[in-house]
Motif scaffolding. Structure first.
Motif, mmCIF file in Angstrom:
data_model
loop_
_atom_site.group_PDB
_atom_site.id
_atom_site.type_symbol
_atom_site.label_atom_id
_atom_site.label_comp_id
_atom_site.label_asym_id
_atom_site.label_seq_id
_atom_site.Cartn_x
_atom_site.Cartn_y
_atom_site.Cartn_z
ATOM 1 N N LEU A 92 46.534 12.671 56.201
ATOM 2 C CA LEU A 92 47.535 11.752 56.083
ATOM 3 C C LEU A 92 47.633 10.924 54.852
ATOM 4 O O LEU A 92 46.602 10.341 54.498
ATOM 5 C CB LEU A 92 47.686 10.815 57.442
ATOM 6 C CG LEU A 92 47.539 11.518 58.649
ATOM 7 C CD1 LEU A 92 47.606 10.227 59.788
ATOM 8 C CD2 LEU A 92 48.627 12.527 58.736
ATOM 9 N N VAL A 93 48.654 10.566 54.181
ATOM 10 C CA VAL A 93 48.626 10.105 52.826
ATOM 11 C C VAL A 93 48.182 8.604 53.049
ATOM 12 O O VAL A 93 48.753 8.055 53.883
ATOM 13 C CB VAL A 93 49.870 10.147 52.162
ATOM 14 C CG1 VAL A 93 50.096 9.212 50.772
ATOM 15 C CG2 VAL A 93 50.272 11.725 51.710
ATOM 16 N N GLY A 94 47.157 8.057 52.345
ATOM 17 C CA GLY A 94 46.971 6.597 52.449
ATOM 18 C C GLY A 94 45.771 6.482 53.477
ATOM 19 O O GLY A 94 45.309 5.260 53.708
ATOM 20 N N ASP A 95 45.577 7.477 54.288
ATOM 21 C CA ASP A 95 44.244 7.357 55.145
ATOM 22 C C ASP A 95 43.062 7.788 54.636
ATOM 23 O O ASP A 95 42.949 8.526 53.734
ATOM 24 C CB ASP A 95 44.650 8.071 56.315
ATOM 25 C CG ASP A 95 43.517 8.011 57.497
ATOM 26 O OD1 ASP A 95 43.563 6.743 58.165
ATOM 27 O OD2 ASP A 95 42.868 8.818 57.917
ATOM 28 N N ARG A 96 41.863 7.205 55.009
ATOM 29 C CA ARG A 96 40.657 7.074 54.545
ATOM 30 C C ARG A 96 39.953 8.563 54.671
ATOM 31 O O ARG A 96 39.119 8.885 53.813
ATOM 32 C CB ARG A 96 39.491 6.274 55.120
ATOM 33 C CG ARG A 96 39.064 6.741 56.588
ATOM 34 C CD ARG A 96 40.119 6.102 57.650
ATOM 35 N NE ARG A 96 39.548 6.067 58.991
ATOM 36 C CZ ARG A 96 40.152 5.967 60.271
ATOM 37 N NH1 ARG A 96 41.449 5.875 60.108
ATOM 38 N NH2 ARG A 96 39.712 5.777 61.259
ATOM 39 N N PHE A 97 40.621 9.694 55.464
ATOM 40 C CA PHE A 97 40.208 10.984 55.710
ATOM 41 C C PHE A 97 41.122 11.784 54.623
ATOM 42 O O PHE A 97 40.899 13.167 54.801
ATOM 43 C CB PHE A 97 40.120 11.461 57.148
ATOM 44 C CG PHE A 97 38.905 10.917 57.651
ATOM 45 C CD1 PHE A 97 37.699 11.422 57.248
ATOM 46 C CD2 PHE A 97 38.962 10.001 58.954
ATOM 47 C CE1 PHE A 97 36.553 10.964 58.097
ATOM 48 C CE2 PHE A 97 38.105 9.457 59.450
ATOM 49 C CZ PHE A 97 36.623 9.880 59.185
ATOM 50 N N PHE A 98 41.766 11.092 54.181
ATOM 51 C CA PHE A 98 42.960 12.087 53.205
ATOM 52 C C PHE A 98 42.069 12.927 52.162
ATOM 53 O O PHE A 98 41.296 11.938 51.279
ATOM 54 C CB PHE A 98 44.019 11.365 52.455
ATOM 55 C CG PHE A 98 45.012 12.169 51.836
ATOM 56 C CD1 PHE A 98 46.072 12.933 52.563
ATOM 57 C CD2 PHE A 98 44.962 12.272 50.406
ATOM 58 C CE1 PHE A 98 46.821 13.743 51.861
ATOM 59 C CE2 PHE A 98 45.913 13.111 49.574
ATOM 60 C CZ PHE A 98 46.660 13.715 50.256
ATOM 61 N N GLY A 99 41.926 14.125 52.025
ATOM 62 C CA GLY A 99 41.016 14.804 51.062
ATOM 63 C C GLY A 99 39.697 14.737 51.273
ATOM 64 O O GLY A 99 39.144 14.774 50.265
ATOM 65 N N TRP A 100 39.247 14.237 52.276
ATOM 66 C CA TRP A 100 37.582 13.860 52.519
ATOM 67 C C TRP A 100 37.002 15.029 52.019
ATOM 68 O O TRP A 100 35.935 14.878 51.456
ATOM 69 C CB TRP A 100 37.599 13.412 53.968
ATOM 70 C CG TRP A 100 36.213 13.062 54.542
ATOM 71 C CD1 TRP A 100 35.320 13.804 55.188
ATOM 72 C CD2 TRP A 100 35.389 11.787 54.075
ATOM 73 N NE1 TRP A 100 34.115 12.963 55.240
ATOM 74 C CE2 TRP A 100 34.281 12.010 54.470
ATOM 75 C CE3 TRP A 100 35.798 10.763 52.887
ATOM 76 C CZ2 TRP A 100 33.238 10.894 54.201
ATOM 77 C CZ3 TRP A 100 34.724 9.829 52.914
ATOM 78 C CH2 TRP A 100 33.454 10.018 53.375
ATOM 79 N N LYS A 101 36.934 16.235 52.793
ATOM 80 C CA LYS A 101 36.035 17.293 52.452
ATOM 81 C C LYS A 101 37.151 18.677 52.850
ATOM 82 O O LYS A 101 38.073 18.519 53.347
ATOM 83 C CB LYS A 101 34.966 17.587 53.476
ATOM 84 C CG LYS A 101 34.035 16.561 53.244
ATOM 85 C CD LYS A 101 33.026 16.560 54.420
ATOM 86 C CE LYS A 101 31.685 15.451 54.305
ATOM 87 N NZ LYS A 101 30.548 15.921 55.207
#
Length: 203
Positions: A92-101
């Motif tokens: 989700l764009v803007g969330d801390r897990f966006f593109g996390w791994k």
């Protein structure tokens, strides 16, 4: 009340609540059931239509609990939004897990409002919003555990249910002592985002 619409070699079952947000589960050979209100949908390798409401959508720019073991929790707020952009394979764009791994199994998290209500009643908690659990999408009308290992679609966006979003000891501090144990097997759903699109909460 559930309605059955018979078709050749497949049966479409719609559990109706108003207003309906129709969601689609991909075909599978496994069997399971999911509850919606007073109705239960039995799913036996067929395409099933059911309804679910998105009551809240939350994002947060930083982690408060993740990676904070042995440290104080963070203070980043959960921000409620009316709409969020889901990006395939990222989150989700803007969330801390966006593109996390790469290929991360928790790109988005779902949590059932029914579980939130039960916990509030069990612990006699009032005035605390469901954002306290730091899940992204608060749903009503579907048993999220039935979506583990299943591809499903919400408002045209496809997801793959990966595993339970298991509760951790932080829940005892954030909500109430004993919340971690009470949430066992009902901590929500972790999922991957399979297609790009937007989700909107109920107005």
């Amino acid at each position: 009340m559930a309605q059955k619409l018979a078709g050749r070699k497949q049966e479409f079952i719609a559990c109706h609540t108003a207003p309906p947000l129709i969601n689609r589960l991909s075909q599978t050979n496994e069997a399971f059931s999911c509850a919606s209100g007073d109705s239960t949908v039995e799913y036996h390798g067929l395409l099933v239509l059911f309804t679910v409401k998105l009551l809240h959508i939350y994002i947060s720019p930083e982690h408060n609990y993740f990676g904070h073991h042995g440290k104080p929790p963070g203070e980043a707020p959960m921000i409620e939004v009316d709409e969020v952009e889901c990006v395939a394979e990222k989150g989700l764009v803007g969330d801390r897990f966006f593109g996390w791994k790469e290929d991360y199994k928790g790109q988005v998290t779902f949590f059932a409002h029914e579980v939130y209500e039960r916990l509030c009643e069990q612990f006699q908690i009032m005035g605390v919003p469901p954002s306290i659990f730091r899940r992204n999408i608060i749903t009503k009308g579907v048993d999220l555990n039935t979506l583990i290992g299943q591809e499903f679609e919400v408002q045209g966006v496809r997801f793959l249910g990966m595993c339970e979003c298991s509760p951790c000891y932080w829940m005892d501090q954030a909500f109430a002592e004993g919340a971690e144990a009470a949430m066992k097997n009902n901590g929500g759903l972790r999922a991957k985002v399979l297609s790009t699109g937007a989700l909107s909460k109920e107005s």
